[in-house]
Design an enzyme around this catalytic site. Structure first.
Site, PDB file in Angstrom:
ATOM      1  N   SER A 147       0.852  -1.197   0.000  1.00  0.00           N
ATOM      2  CA  SER A 147       0.000   0.000   0.000  1.00  0.00           C
ATOM      3  C   SER A 147       0.883   1.240   0.000  1.00  0.00           C
ATOM      4  CB  SER A 147      -0.858   0.018   1.268  1.00  0.00           C
ATOM      5  OG  SER A 147      -1.497   1.268   1.413  1.00  0.00           O
ATOM      6  N   TYR A 160      -1.600  -0.683  10.394  1.00  0.00           N
ATOM      7  CA  TYR A 160      -1.846  -1.306   9.076  1.00  0.00           C
ATOM      8  C   TYR A 160      -0.713  -0.901   8.130  1.00  0.00           C
ATOM      9  CZ  TYR A 160      -3.798  -1.227   4.306  1.00  0.00           C
ATOM     10  OH  TYR A 160      -3.984  -1.356   2.954  1.00  0.00           O
TER      11      TYR A 160
HETATM   12  P1  NAP Z   1     -12.017  -5.144  -1.038  1.00  0.00           P
HETATM   13  O1  NAP Z   1     -12.529  -4.556  -2.297  1.00  0.00           O
HETATM   14  O2  NAP Z   1     -12.740  -4.841   0.221  1.00  0.00           O
HETATM   15  O3  NAP Z   1     -11.925  -6.733  -1.249  1.00  0.00           O
HETATM   16  C1  NAP Z   1     -11.458  -7.542  -0.229  1.00  0.00           C
HETATM   17  C2  NAP Z   1     -11.500  -9.000  -0.698  1.00  0.00           C
HETATM   18  O4  NAP Z   1     -10.837  -9.785   0.279  1.00  0.00           O
HETATM   19  C3  NAP Z   1     -12.896  -9.575  -0.824  1.00  0.00           C
HETATM   20  O5  NAP Z   1     -12.906 -10.466  -1.926  1.00  0.00           O
HETATM   21  C4  NAP Z   1     -13.090 -10.339   0.503  1.00  0.00           C
HETATM   22  O6  NAP Z   1     -14.059 -11.380   0.285  1.00  0.00           O
HETATM   23  C5  NAP Z   1     -11.677 -10.853   0.719  1.00  0.00           C
HETATM   24  N1  NAP Z   1     -11.246 -11.082   2.104  1.00  0.00           N
HETATM   25  C6  NAP Z   1     -11.383 -10.271   3.174  1.00  0.00           C
HETATM   26  N2  NAP Z   1     -10.804 -10.809   4.252  1.00  0.00           N
HETATM   27  C7  NAP Z   1     -10.268 -11.996   3.861  1.00  0.00           C
HETATM   28  C8  NAP Z   1      -9.554 -13.022   4.524  1.00  0.00           C
HETATM   29  N3  NAP Z   1      -9.251 -12.940   5.829  1.00  0.00           N
HETATM   30  N4  NAP Z   1      -9.166 -14.115   3.819  1.00  0.00           N
HETATM   31  C9  NAP Z   1      -9.461 -14.212   2.501  1.00  0.00           C
HETATM   32  N5  NAP Z   1     -10.149 -13.281   1.823  1.00  0.00           N
HETATM   33  C10 NAP Z   1     -10.545 -12.180   2.492  1.00  0.00           C
HETATM   34  O7  NAP Z   1     -10.486  -4.715  -0.769  1.00  0.00           O
HETATM   35  P2  NAP Z   1      -9.387  -4.013  -1.714  1.00  0.00           P
HETATM   36  O8  NAP Z   1      -9.464  -2.554  -1.518  1.00  0.00           O
HETATM   37  O9  NAP Z   1      -9.466  -4.566  -3.081  1.00  0.00           O
HETATM   38  O10 NAP Z   1      -8.043  -4.471  -0.993  1.00  0.00           O
HETATM   39  C11 NAP Z   1      -7.226  -5.494  -1.514  1.00  0.00           C
HETATM   40  C12 NAP Z   1      -5.787  -5.251  -1.098  1.00  0.00           C
HETATM   41  O11 NAP Z   1      -5.354  -3.968  -1.576  1.00  0.00           O
HETATM   42  C13 NAP Z   1      -5.508  -5.253   0.403  1.00  0.00           C
HETATM   43  O12 NAP Z   1      -4.290  -5.905   0.638  1.00  0.00           O
HETATM   44  C14 NAP Z   1      -5.371  -3.788   0.741  1.00  0.00           C
HETATM   45  O13 NAP Z   1      -4.546  -3.563   1.871  1.00  0.00           O
HETATM   46  C15 NAP Z   1      -4.706  -3.272  -0.529  1.00  0.00           C
HETATM   47  N6  NAP Z   1      -4.845  -1.831  -0.725  1.00  0.00           N
HETATM   48  C16 NAP Z   1      -6.057  -1.265  -0.985  1.00  0.00           C
HETATM   49  C17 NAP Z   1      -6.132   0.118  -1.177  1.00  0.00           C
HETATM   50  C18 NAP Z   1      -7.427   0.817  -1.487  1.00  0.00           C
HETATM   51  O14 NAP Z   1      -7.441   2.066  -1.483  1.00  0.00           O
HETATM   52  N7  NAP Z   1      -8.496   0.095  -1.756  1.00  0.00           N
HETATM   53  C19 NAP Z   1      -4.974   0.912  -1.084  1.00  0.00           C
HETATM   54  C20 NAP Z   1      -3.774   0.294  -0.807  1.00  0.00           C
HETATM   55  C21 NAP Z   1      -3.707  -1.078  -0.643  1.00  0.00           C
HETATM   56  P3  NAP Z   1     -14.861 -12.123   1.503  1.00  0.00           P
HETATM   57  O15 NAP Z   1     -15.604 -11.056   2.236  1.00  0.00           O
HETATM   58  O16 NAP Z   1     -15.723 -13.134   0.824  1.00  0.00           O
HETATM   59  O17 NAP Z   1     -13.775 -12.765   2.338  1.00  0.00           O
END
Ligand code: NAP
Length: 255
Positions: A147, A160
């Protein structure tokens, strides 16, 4: 995302993406699939897994789904076993699962919360790779999803951010350990309006504020993150290992 726009860099390859039923993980699976990979997607809930597999298959992507809460050792093993049973090998692993359970300052964060952050954001990726490593092909590739918060952990999500900083080090360490057959790299996304980051779109003012923190004056998309991940996982990046690409529209990212 339009399938016809992309090349076929992953023809004949098998890719596992964790936490991939929505958001960034789903877009990564979709992009690798559009480029010819057989993709194995997973998350905690069967319903989400089934729906995501359905969407990918409807787009002509070869996809397998497995319920895998990354903290569940048996489900991690099942994910690897099912992949190998169906496809015989693993070429790409994208480690995308993370939690952000606390808004407290670090010194006011409960021990159980600190444990959870370490467990989900770092430890389970190592354990999953331990299970996957005997099956990794000779030119395999691992990509961690870190991130922009890794570089300057923001107030309200500082611990985090620190776990995401640790992934930069884990990328370097594993790149050395797994060379020359497996490359290990990392993508550090900027702000992407997903469920995980719903605070970004909690108000128009907040959204503008986040957009203005970027040089490009826009939020990232899940497809922006998928493009960088696909590049690092592909042979186009065959001389790149141990590196992190920041995909943040120019948001400052100096450690
Ligand atoms: P998201 O849209 O909320 O999607 C999260 C996904 O993870 C869902 O498919 C969820 O499905 C699954 N999940 C949640 N907890 C889990 C667990 N313990 N084991 C397995 N699956 C799990 O999130 P996102 O924003 O795409 O984030 C993905 C990654 O990008 C993360 O590592 C986050 O730190 C990183 N990131 C995001 C941002 C941002 O701005 N969005 C910025 C920097 C980094 P279920 O509910 O079915 O488990």
């Amino acid at each position: 995302m339009e399938k016809s726009k992309f090349g076929k860099r992953f023809e004949g390859k098998v890719a596992i993406v964790t936490a991939s039923t929505q958001g960034i993980g789903f877009s990564i699976a979709q992009r690798l699939g559009f480029e010819g990979a057989s993709v194995v997607i997973s998350s905690r809930k069967q319903k989400n897994v089934d729906e995501a597999v359905g969407k990918l298959k409807a787009q002509g992507i070869e996809a397998l789904g497995s319920v895998c809460h990354v903290s569940n050792a048996q489900q991690r093993k099942n994910l690897i076993e099912q992949t190998v049973q169906k496809y015989g090998k693993i070429d790409v692993v994208v480690l995308n699962a993370a939690v952000n359970p606390s808004v407290n300052p670090i010194l006011q964060t409960k021990e159980s919360t600190l444990d959870k952050l370490w467990e989900v954001n770092i430890k389970t990726s190592i354990l999953l790779l331990q299970d996957a490593s005997p099956h990794l092909s000779k030119c395999s590739s691992i990509v961690f999803i870190s991130s922009i918060s890794a570089f300057q952990p923001p107030p309200g999500m500082a611990m985090y951010g620190v776990t995401k900083t640790a992934l930069l080090g884990l990328t370097k360490a594993l790149a050395t350990e797994l060379a020359p057959h497996t490359r290990v790299n990392c993508v550090a996304p900027g702000f992407v309006p997903t469920h995980f980051a719903s605070y970004i779109t909690s108000s128009e003012i907040k959204r503008r504020e986040m957009e203005n923190m970027t040089s490009l004056k826009r939020l990232g998309t899940t497809q922006d993150m998928a493009a960088a991940t696909a590049f690092l996982a592909s042979d186009d990046a065959s001389y790149i290992t141990g590196e992190t690409i920041v995909v943040s529209g120019g948001t400052p990212s100096r450690l």
